[in-house]
Design a protein around this motif. Structure first.
Motif, PDB file in Angstrom:
ATOM      1  N   VAL A 112      18.355  15.084  77.057  1.00  0.00           N
ATOM      2  CA  VAL A 112      17.881  15.768  78.266  1.00  0.00           C
ATOM      3  C   VAL A 112      17.896  14.768  79.421  1.00  0.00           C
ATOM      4  CG1 VAL A 112      15.936  16.958  79.351  1.00  0.00           C
ATOM      5  CG2 VAL A 112      16.433  17.337  76.924  1.00  0.00           C
ATOM      6  N   ALA A 113      18.366  15.218  80.589  1.00  0.00           N
ATOM      7  CA  ALA A 113      18.477  14.327  81.742  1.00  0.00           C
ATOM      8  C   ALA A 113      17.113  13.828  82.200  1.00  0.00           C
ATOM      9  CB  ALA A 113      19.176  15.056  82.889  1.00  0.00           C
ATOM     10  N   SER A 114      17.093  12.562  82.619  1.00  0.00           N
ATOM     11  CA  SER A 114      15.867  11.981  83.187  1.00  0.00           C
ATOM     12  C   SER A 114      15.971  11.879  84.702  1.00  0.00           C
ATOM     13  CB  SER A 114      15.626  10.589  82.598  1.00  0.00           C
ATOM     14  OG  SER A 114      16.705   9.722  82.911  1.00  0.00           O
ATOM     15  N   GLY A 115      17.053  12.401  85.255  1.00  0.00           N
ATOM     16  CA  GLY A 115      17.271  12.354  86.699  1.00  0.00           C
ATOM     17  C   GLY A 115      18.710  12.716  86.990  1.00  0.00           C
ATOM     18  N   TYR A 116      19.112  12.510  88.245  1.00  0.00           N
ATOM     19  CA  TYR A 116      20.474  12.822  88.673  1.00  0.00           C
ATOM     20  C   TYR A 116      21.138  11.563  89.241  1.00  0.00           C
ATOM     21  CZ  TYR A 116      18.940  17.660  88.223  1.00  0.00           C
ATOM     22  OH  TYR A 116      18.446  18.837  87.733  1.00  0.00           O
ATOM     23  N   LEU A 117      22.463  11.573  89.223  1.00  0.00           N
ATOM     24  CA  LEU A 117      23.220  10.444  89.738  1.00  0.00           C
ATOM     25  C   LEU A 117      22.794  10.115  91.165  1.00  0.00           C
ATOM     26  CD1 LEU A 117      25.590   8.459  89.238  1.00  0.00           C
ATOM     27  CD2 LEU A 117      27.095  10.198  90.248  1.00  0.00           C
ATOM     28  N   HIS A 118      22.531   8.843  91.434  1.00  0.00           N
ATOM     29  CA  HIS A 118      22.109   8.337  92.750  1.00  0.00           C
ATOM     30  C   HIS A 118      20.778   8.930  93.199  1.00  0.00           C
ATOM     31  CE1 HIS A 118      26.037   6.642  92.771  1.00  0.00           C
ATOM     32  NE2 HIS A 118      26.683   7.734  93.139  1.00  0.00           N
ATOM     33  N   GLY A 119      20.051   9.546  92.287  1.00  0.00           N
ATOM     34  CA  GLY A 119      18.739  10.100  92.642  1.00  0.00           C
ATOM     35  C   GLY A 119      18.783  11.327  93.509  1.00  0.00           C
ATOM     36  N   HIS A 120      19.958  11.978  93.626  1.00  0.00           N
ATOM     37  CA  HIS A 120      20.056  13.181  94.448  1.00  0.00           C
ATOM     38  C   HIS A 120      19.131  14.261  93.896  1.00  0.00           C
ATOM     39  CE1 HIS A 120      23.258  11.496  96.722  1.00  0.00           C
ATOM     40  NE2 HIS A 120      24.156  11.550  95.758  1.00  0.00           N
ATOM     41  N   SER A 121      18.263  14.803  94.737  1.00  0.00           N
ATOM     42  CA  SER A 121      17.371  15.905  94.368  1.00  0.00           C
ATOM     43  C   SER A 121      16.622  15.609  93.079  1.00  0.00           C
ATOM     44  CB  SER A 121      18.167  17.209  94.228  1.00  0.00           C
ATOM     45  OG  SER A 121      18.816  17.537  95.419  1.00  0.00           O
ATOM     46  N   ASP A 122      16.241  14.373  92.918  1.00  0.00           N
ATOM     47  CA  ASP A 122      15.528  13.980  91.697  1.00  0.00           C
ATOM     48  C   ASP A 122      14.171  14.682  91.669  1.00  0.00           C
ATOM     49  OD1 ASP A 122      14.686  12.740  89.415  1.00  0.00           O
ATOM     50  OD2 ASP A 122      15.305  10.741  90.026  1.00  0.00           O
ATOM     51  N   ALA A 123      13.989  15.564  90.709  1.00  0.00           N
ATOM     52  CA  ALA A 123      12.790  16.411  90.712  1.00  0.00           C
ATOM     53  C   ALA A 123      12.085  16.403  89.368  1.00  0.00           C
ATOM     54  CB  ALA A 123      13.169  17.847  91.091  1.00  0.00           C
ATOM     55  N   MET A 124      12.133  15.281  88.644  1.00  0.00           N
ATOM     56  CA  MET A 124      11.405  15.197  87.390  1.00  0.00           C
ATOM     57  C   MET A 124       9.899  15.193  87.669  1.00  0.00           C
ATOM     58  SD  MET A 124      13.887  15.141  85.246  1.00  0.00           S
ATOM     59  CE  MET A 124      15.347  15.632  86.180  1.00  0.00           C
ATOM     60  N   THR A 125       9.131  15.602  86.693  1.00  0.00           N
ATOM     61  CA  THR A 125       7.682  15.553  86.849  1.00  0.00           C
ATOM     62  C   THR A 125       7.217  14.104  86.821  1.00  0.00           C
ATOM     63  OG1 THR A 125       7.246  15.684  84.478  1.00  0.00           O
ATOM     64  CG2 THR A 125       7.485  17.775  85.669  1.00  0.00           C
ATOM     65  N   ALA A 126       5.989  13.894  87.241  1.00  0.00           N
ATOM     66  CA  ALA A 126       5.459  12.528  87.293  1.00  0.00           C
ATOM     67  C   ALA A 126       5.418  11.884  85.910  1.00  0.00           C
ATOM     68  CB  ALA A 126       4.057  12.544  87.906  1.00  0.00           C
ATOM     69  N   ASP A 127       5.280  12.710  84.861  1.00  0.00           N
ATOM     70  CA  ASP A 127       5.225  12.148  83.506  1.00  0.00           C
ATOM     71  C   ASP A 127       6.561  12.256  82.781  1.00  0.00           C
ATOM     72  OD1 ASP A 127       5.046  14.892  83.371  1.00  0.00           O
ATOM     73  OD2 ASP A 127       3.511  14.947  81.821  1.00  0.00           O
ATOM     74  N   GLY A 128       7.658  12.503  83.541  1.00  0.00           N
ATOM     75  CA  GLY A 128       8.991  12.372  82.975  1.00  0.00           C
ATOM     76  C   GLY A 128       9.584  13.590  82.309  1.00  0.00           C
ATOM     77  N   TRP A 129       9.069  14.787  82.590  1.00  0.00           N
ATOM     78  CA  TRP A 129       9.641  16.002  82.030  1.00  0.00           C
ATOM     79  C   TRP A 129      10.606  16.642  83.026  1.00  0.00           C
ATOM     80  CZ3 TRP A 129       7.912  18.762  77.389  1.00  0.00           C
ATOM     81  CH2 TRP A 129       7.007  18.022  76.611  1.00  0.00           C
ATOM     82  N   LEU A 130      11.587  17.387  82.484  1.00  0.00           N
ATOM     83  CA  LEU A 130      12.570  18.081  83.309  1.00  0.00           C
ATOM     84  C   LEU A 130      12.089  19.501  83.616  1.00  0.00           C
ATOM     85  CD1 LEU A 130      15.528  18.420  84.475  1.00  0.00           C
ATOM     86  CD2 LEU A 130      16.084  19.395  82.228  1.00  0.00           C
ATOM     87  N   PRO A 131      11.826  19.827  84.895  1.00  0.00           N
ATOM     88  CA  PRO A 131      11.519  21.225  85.242  1.00  0.00           C
ATOM     89  C   PRO A 131      12.835  22.015  85.286  1.00  0.00           C
ATOM     90  CG  PRO A 131      10.755  19.650  86.936  1.00  0.00           C
ATOM     91  CD  PRO A 131      11.733  18.939  86.061  1.00  0.00           C
ATOM     92  N   THR A 132      12.928  23.097  84.541  1.00  0.00           N
ATOM     93  CA  THR A 132      14.196  23.803  84.402  1.00  0.00           C
ATOM     94  C   THR A 132      14.418  24.869  85.466  1.00  0.00           C
ATOM     95  OG1 THR A 132      13.257  25.514  82.953  1.00  0.00           O
ATOM     96  CG2 THR A 132      14.092  23.490  81.906  1.00  0.00           C
ATOM     97  N   GLY A 133      13.342  25.327  86.130  1.00  0.00           N
ATOM     98  CA  GLY A 133      13.494  26.443  87.056  1.00  0.00           C
ATOM     99  C   GLY A 133      13.528  27.787  86.362  1.00  0.00           C
ATOM    100  N   ASP A 134      13.263  27.805  85.044  1.00  0.00           N
ATOM    101  CA  ASP A 134      13.239  29.048  84.275  1.00  0.00           C
ATOM    102  C   ASP A 134      11.799  29.456  83.989  1.00  0.00           C
ATOM    103  OD1 ASP A 134      16.064  29.420  83.874  1.00  0.00           O
ATOM    104  OD2 ASP A 134      15.992  27.744  82.474  1.00  0.00           O
ATOM    105  N   ILE A 135      11.521  30.743  84.103  1.00  0.00           N
ATOM    106  CA  ILE A 135      10.243  31.296  83.669  1.00  0.00           C
ATOM    107  C   ILE A 135      10.411  31.799  82.247  1.00  0.00           C
ATOM    108  CG2 ILE A 135       8.472  33.040  84.089  1.00  0.00           C
ATOM    109  CD1 ILE A 135       8.579  30.921  86.225  1.00  0.00           C
ATOM    110  N   ALA A 136       9.551  31.351  81.347  1.00  0.00           N
ATOM    111  CA  ALA A 136       9.734  31.674  79.927  1.00  0.00           C
ATOM    112  C   ALA A 136       8.402  31.671  79.199  1.00  0.00           C
ATOM    113  CB  ALA A 136      10.673  30.662  79.287  1.00  0.00           C
ATOM    114  N   SER A 137       8.414  32.231  77.996  1.00  0.00           N
ATOM    115  CA  SER A 137       7.298  32.122  77.062  1.00  0.00           C
ATOM    116  C   SER A 137       7.813  31.467  75.787  1.00  0.00           C
ATOM    117  CB  SER A 137       6.697  33.493  76.754  1.00  0.00           C
ATOM    118  OG  SER A 137       7.659  34.336  76.140  1.00  0.00           O
ATOM    119  N   ILE A 138       6.900  30.867  75.023  1.00  0.00           N
ATOM    120  CA  ILE A 138       7.255  30.201  73.767  1.00  0.00           C
ATOM    121  C   ILE A 138       6.303  30.698  72.690  1.00  0.00           C
ATOM    122  CG2 ILE A 138       7.536  27.989  72.589  1.00  0.00           C
ATOM    123  CD1 ILE A 138       7.874  26.670  75.340  1.00  0.00           C
TER     124      ILE A 138
END
Length: 546
Positions: free
Chosen positions: A403-429
């Motif tokens: 799973v990505a920890s960021g984007y090349l050159h930091g473009h639109s880097d939007a990881m959470t403060a604790d290092g999780w990837l926000p997917t932009g998906d609404i879901a249940s588990i």
């Protein structure tokens, strides 16, 4: 206490050498304009070795970026294996990007050499004058030369770029004496997101992440690939590394069917009939088109009996489509999901013990169960963690070794403060880790303070006998903020709006009923085969104001 295990770096070099050494007679079939090209893993490896020598002679070395602008062909397969094995970075360029975005990606990645399919020269020419870092273009033939091929190559040369022919390089180069092994966390490949919201963003895959994800593909907990299989990846190799199925095949010796640019239903059916794949992969629209075309043909026109299982993701697979494959043709549908940032697949469509593929289990209505290595959580709008009870829905966030920890050159880097990837998906588990999408955050319909899932409406409408495909979008509404509009591709005669309303009303609350019904001959697709909802929304607004 330290372990006594050897610490061996994971490398794409190992995948190439293992496939060539252990499975040299495995086949690679490439669909051509007329017929099929056949080769073997050992012949591919020989070409890789000669291509490696050629690229090294052009100055390609560790960390250099080499782009490919190509369809699913033998040459593209050779690039997949060769470029990372030089310690360089494979940059799969998306030919469906706009010229502006393609130019931006080439420059952003620092791409210095581009290997291009002659069929895509026109696409490259639109960008090449604005990519000063490109010093060489290597082209290869894919069918008969086009009317403008010569002029296109001259235009590239006129920009001061060295133009070379792929097959000439292969024929005139000695095999590489040794491959370059870089640390496993080094970059091996680069793929840009589709850029539906702003510029595309670069996701960089490491040798380690490719190795682990490709191995997971072969696992019985995922696709169960082996030497006994022939894989038909109906997914473009320029998108999310073709789900890493190329590397998986070389790991276990599965034969490969490369579709070139021929992902149309008739060509796929012809390939399935002739080449007998056992496993297929692609977005739901691909398999829906195949099913529709199969039913539209004469009896016994095609033989799809070799297929045993299909992985489909990127959008929700409609229940009617699952049942078509499973009940009528005994092909297990592995409903999964993934994204560029997760190296493609992150869930498994295999149901628990006791549920058979012959019936539609509740688990196949989900997007699959998270595989080992993927950690997941859902959060509300304020960032509070929500329970995994199968009911609470929030934004899906992920982390894991591929799973990505960021984007090349930091473009639109939007990881959470604790290092999780926000997917932009609404879901249940669910409590046992099965994921169910509600919608994309940008696609969910917010009506009168309530959420309406476009995904659920689309999947349900696709089961109506008069519907071939359905897309649902949010449209502005003065009273309710947004209301759903359904865009329908009929299956044969256009169904009545009342029959569609009755069909939706039987399954959903009254306020979910679309206010607008639009019938079209075809739905626009994105570069990866999904419905282009941005364009659908733009078209609706233009028609409403026009």
């Amino acid at each position: 206490m330290k372990s006594t295990m050897q610490d061996v770096e994971l490398s794409v070099v190992d995948i190439l050498e293992h496939g060539a050494g252990s499975f040299g007679d495995s086949k690679v079939f490439t669909l051509l304009e007329n017929g099929v090209q056949e080769t073997t893993f050992s012949a591919v490896a020989e070409n890789c070795s000669r291509l490696g020598t050629s690229l090294a002679s052009l100055g390609v070395g560790v960390d250099d970026t080499v782009g490919t602008l190509a369809w699913n062909t033998r040459e593209h397969l050779e690039c997949y294996l060769t470029i990372p094995s030089l310690g360089a970075v494979l940059h799969t360029l998306n030919p469906r990007f706009s010229a502006d975005d393609l130019t931006w990606c080439i420059n952003d990645a620092g791409t210095s050499v581009i290997i291009v399919d002659d069929m895509l020269l026109a696409t490259l020419v639109k960008s090449i004058e604005h990519t000063p870092g490109v010093r060489a273009v290597i082209h290869y033939a894919n069918g008969e030369p086009g009317e403008h091929t010569g002029a296109q190559l001259e235009a590239i040369a006129a920009a001061g770029i060295n133009v070379l022919h792929y097959q000439d390089l292969i024929n005139n180069s000695a095999p590489a004496s040794v491959w370059v092994r870089v640390p496993e966390r080094s970059a091996a490949a680069l793929c840009y997101t589709s850029g539906t919201t702003g510029r595309p963003k670069g996701v960089v895959y490491s040798h380690r992440s490719i190795w682990l994800h490709s191995l997971m593909n072969t696992s019985a907990a995922q696709f169960g690939l082996s030497r006994q299989d022939t894989i038909l990846p109906a997914v473009p190799m320029f998108h999310v590394m073709g789900w890493n199925l190329i590397f998986s095949a070389f790991m276990v010796g599965s034969n490969l069917v490369l579709t070139n640019r021929f992902n149309q239903a008739i060509r796929l059916l012809e390939a399935i009939t002739a080449l007998k794949p056992t496993f297929g992969a692609g977005v739901p629209t691909i398999w829906s088109d195949v099913a529709y075309t199969y039913d539209s043909g004469s009896d016994n026109a095609y033989d799809i009996s070799s297929l045993q299982r299909i992985s489909s993701g990127g959008a929700v697979v409609p229940e009617a489509l699952i049942m078509w494959w499973q009940n009528r043709h005994h092909v297990a549908i592995l409903h999964g999901c993934g994204m560029t940032e997760t190296s493609s697949t992150m869930t498994s469509g295999i149901p628990p013990l006791g549920f058979e593929f012959g019936t539609l289990s509740p688990y196949q209505r989900t997007q699959g169960q998270f595989v080992i290595g993927i950690q997941s959580r859902i959060v509300d709008a304020e960032g509070n963690f929500l329970p995994k009870d199968g009911r609470a829905a929030g934004e899906l966030q992920l982390r894991g070794p591929w799973v990505a920890s960021g984007y090349l050159h930091g473009h639109s880097d939007a990881m959470t403060a604790d290092g999780w990837l926000p997917t932009g998906d609404i879901a249940s588990i669910s409590p046992n880790g099965y994921l169910t999408y509600t919608d994309r955050i940008k696609d969910i319909i917010k009506s009168g303070g309530e959420w309406i899932s476009s995904v659920a409406l689309e999947a349900h409408l696709a089961g109506h006998p008069g519907v071939r495909e359905a897309a649902v979008i949010a449209v502005d509404d003065e009273k309710w903020q947004e209301r759903p509009a359904a865009i329908i591709v009929p299956s044969g005669e256009t169904p009545s709006i009342q029959s569609l309303k009755d069909y939706v009303s039987a399954a959903f609350p009254k306020f979910w009923l679309p206010d607008h019904w639009i019938f079209v001959e075809a739905l626009p697709r994105t570069s990866v085969g999904k419905y282009d909802k941005k364009l659908l929304r733009d078209n609706f607004r233009a028609q409403s104001t026009g």
